[in-house]
Design an enzyme around this catalytic site. Structure first.
Site, PDB file in Angstrom:
ATOM      1  N   CYS A 135       0.879  -0.682  -0.722  1.00  0.00           N
ATOM      2  CA  CYS A 135       0.378  -0.181  -0.163  1.00  0.00           C
ATOM      3  C   CYS A 135       0.743   1.357  -0.057  1.00  0.00           C
ATOM      4  O   CYS A 135       0.611   2.191  -0.934  1.00  0.00           O
ATOM      5  CB  CYS A 135      -0.612  -0.347   1.074  1.00  0.00           C
ATOM      6  SG  CYS A 135      -2.349  -1.242   1.279  1.00  0.00           S
ATOM      7  N   HIS A 136       1.771   1.536   0.899  1.00  0.00           N
ATOM      8  CA  HIS A 136       2.525   2.289   0.802  1.00  0.00           C
ATOM      9  C   HIS A 136       4.295   2.132   1.023  1.00  0.00           C
ATOM     10  O   HIS A 136       4.731   2.865   1.411  1.00  0.00           O
ATOM     11  CB  HIS A 136       1.840   3.707   2.121  1.00  0.00           C
ATOM     12  CG  HIS A 136       0.918   3.559   2.434  1.00  0.00           C
ATOM     13  ND1 HIS A 136      -0.957   2.695   3.081  1.00  0.00           N
ATOM     14  CD2 HIS A 136      -0.228   4.994   1.111  1.00  0.00           C
ATOM     15  CE1 HIS A 136      -1.629   3.804   2.866  1.00  0.00           C
ATOM     16  NE2 HIS A 136      -2.021   4.704   1.224  1.00  0.00           N
TER      17      HIS A 136
END
Lengths: 171, 406
Positions: A135-136
């Site tokens: 995701c990040h």
């Protein structure tokens, strides 16, 4: 003069008493409507999960569901264990000894939830050969500790016990 | 709403009120002049507003836990009763709330009948009220289907089959209502959807009902117009708000009595058996508040005739302001109407009683006489009575009877 003063005291008392009872009553009425959104008995009944770990080969991991969330159970290899144990704690963003994160060094049992915003990290990925969150971009090591990226803390360790050699009870 | 000259004190208040006159509305509702002789029969409007909101809030919560599917609806109700925190309480408030809502609405309607509140200039209020009542019945009926018990299923079957009595298109209409060839999952899901939506229609009509009320103002027990507002009325707040609140509290005590001590007394135990399309319960009855109409339906030995009378018995009420032509509103001054009002009440209660009994023998006879009398009351007795009745002299003003000690 004295008499009228006394009268207004009594009236004030009655007003305050009425408002108080009214407020308690309204509060007691509102509470069930708030509490009904909390986990109900059927959800609480699923609070523990037993897992058979006899089939897991060294270096492999499985993911099980506990309370609707993934839990990683990883059987670590000797190299992974020594890597996890040899890290200098001062390098860590969230310093924790590997020994404090496992009950048996061979087995890492950990919530499969990135501490950043709750995604599920991919195993055997990332710069530290542990987990990588797509995701990040948070990198975790073989002990599930945050090494690089936006996540603030290590991945959480749930409550669990070894029921016997081959069974873990989570929760 | 009447002309209003309210100006807010603060600069911001004035700026806001010029753009959206909410403060004027609040001021109108606070100062709204109310006849000072209103008795406790006039507190049921406030009680009914409470009932509607209570049903909407508890319904919103139940919809969070309920599953609208023929295979899961029944067990999801048990899930609400056993697992959900306070689910039993919220469901019992909702199911008993429907009964309390109807109890209050019947008192409200009979209040209007006794005091002539449906008469000019309040016909639109009355008709709006009747539309609300119709929607209430539809909503309650669909809500009763949702637990998917035996009474739910067979009640739905019987009521939807009423439409099959319509000549030529009846069968197609019923199939359309069901979304199939019998009451089944498609029927359940649409009933759930509509059961959720109808209360918003009711709320809209309630707003119109109150708006229409605020044009002429309240009727009152002696049924004459307000002569001097300064003498004959009091502001709505605090006089009526506190009185309505007190009445509401008494009402809530009775309501709580049902919820906590007899939550299933008004329901039918067969509804705790899951719906079974192969077996009809021995004795089907609707909820108590629909029993008089059920008696009317069963009293006619003809399918179409029964349905026509059933709907006729409700629609006839809408024509009431024109069937009763007496200029005097309150039955206090109408000695004949007063007697027939009480006979009508006994008649409706009797119809309700036989509606709960098997449709045979003496019960059927009573249902037939009661049905005939019900229609005779509105179509023959009232029109004739209102023309020949010698009414008693009206007081000069609302304050007058108090001052002269009568």
């Amino acid at each position: 003069m004295e008499k009228s003063g006394k009268k207004s005291d009594r009236r004030d008392f009655l007003f305050t008493a009425t408002y108080t009872v009214g407020a308690v009553g309204i509060g007691a009425t509102i509470w069930p409507f708030i509490d009904q959104m909390n986990p109900d008995n059927s959800v609480k009944a699923l609070a523990t999960t037993e897992v058979d770990i006899s089939q897991i080969q060294p270096g492999k991991s499985i993911t099980v569901l506990w309370r609707g969330k993934p839990v990683f159970i990883k059987r670590r290899t000797e190299t992974e264990i020594s890597e996890a144990q040899s890290v200098n704690l001062e390098e860590l963003k969230h310093p924790e000894k590997d020994a404090d994160r496992v009950k048996k060094p061979e087995w890492l049992v950990m919530m499969g939830i990135c501490s950043h915003l709750g995604c599920v990290p991919l195993s055997d990925k990332g710069e530290y050969k542990g987990w990588f969150c797509p995701c990040h971009g948070s990198h975790y090591d073989t002990s599930g500790r945050i090494r690089k990226g936006p996540a603030p803390t290590n991945m959480e360790i749930p409550k669990y016990v070894f029921v016997d050699e081959n069974t873990i009870k989570i929760g | 709403m009447s002309e209003h000259t309210y100006t807010p004190q603060s600069k911001f208040g004035k700026w806001f009120n010029d753009r959206l006159p909410l403060l004027s509305l609040a001021s109108h509702l606070t100062d709204y002049p109310t006849p000072k002789n209103l008795n406790y029969w006039w507190t049921f409007g406030g009680i009914l507003t409470f009932c509607l909101l209570s049903q909407m809030i508890t319904g919103l919560v139940l919809a969070m836990h309920y599953v609208a599917h023929a295979d899961m609806a029944f067990s999801s109700i048990e899930h609400i009763m056993r697992d959900v925190n306070y689910g039993w309480l919220i469901r019992y408030i909702h199911s008993n709330g429907a009964s309390m809502f109807f109890l209050a609405v019947y008192i409200h309607i009979f209040r209007s009948l006794f005091y002539g509140s449906y008469k000019s200039p309040r016909e639109i209020i009355w008709i709006l009220g009747m539309l609300i009542y119709l929607l209430m019945m539809a909503t309650a009926f669909m809500g009763y289907v949702l637990p998917w018990g035996q009474m739910s299923f067979w009640g739905a079957t019987v009521i939807t089959n009423l439409f099959s009595a319509i000549p030529l298109v009846g069968e197609s209409i019923t199939t359309w209502l069901w979304g199939g060839y019998a009451v089944d999952n498609p029927t359940l899901t649409r009933f759930f959807s509509l059961h959720y939506f109808f209360p918003f229609l009711i709320l809209g009509l309630v707003i119109l009902h109150i708006w229409a009320l605020h044009v002429p103002g309240n009727n009152n027990p002696i049924g004459i117009d307000v002569e001097k507002p300064s003498k004959d009325t009091v502001p709505f707040h605090p006089y009526i708000t506190i009185k309505d609140l007190f009445a509401l509290l008494i009402f809530l005590i009775i309501f709580s009595g049902f919820i906590f001590f007899a939550p299933n007394i008004l329901g039918h135990s067969d509804n705790y058996i899951e719906a079974n399309p192969l077996v009809t319960p021995k004795h089907i009855v609707p909820e108590w508040y629909l029993l008089p109409f059920y008696a009317i339906l069963r009293s006619v030995p003809d399918k179409l005739g029964g349905v026509v009378l059933l709907f006729g018995s409700i629609f006839i009420l809408m024509a009431l302001p024109w069937l009763d032509s007496s200029k005097v509103r309150s039955s206090i001054f109408r000695p004949l109407n007063r007697i027939f009002f009480w006979i009508l009440i006994v008649n409706v209660l009797a119809l309700g009683y036989v509606g709960a009994m098997p449709a045979e023998g003496l019960y059927l006879l009573i249902a037939r006489v009661g049905t005939a009398y019900y229609f005779a009351h509105f179509l023959i007795i009232l029109p004739v009575l209102s023309r020949i009745e010698k009414t008693q002299p009206l007081p000069l003003s609302i304050t007058d009877p108090v001052l002269t000690g009568k």
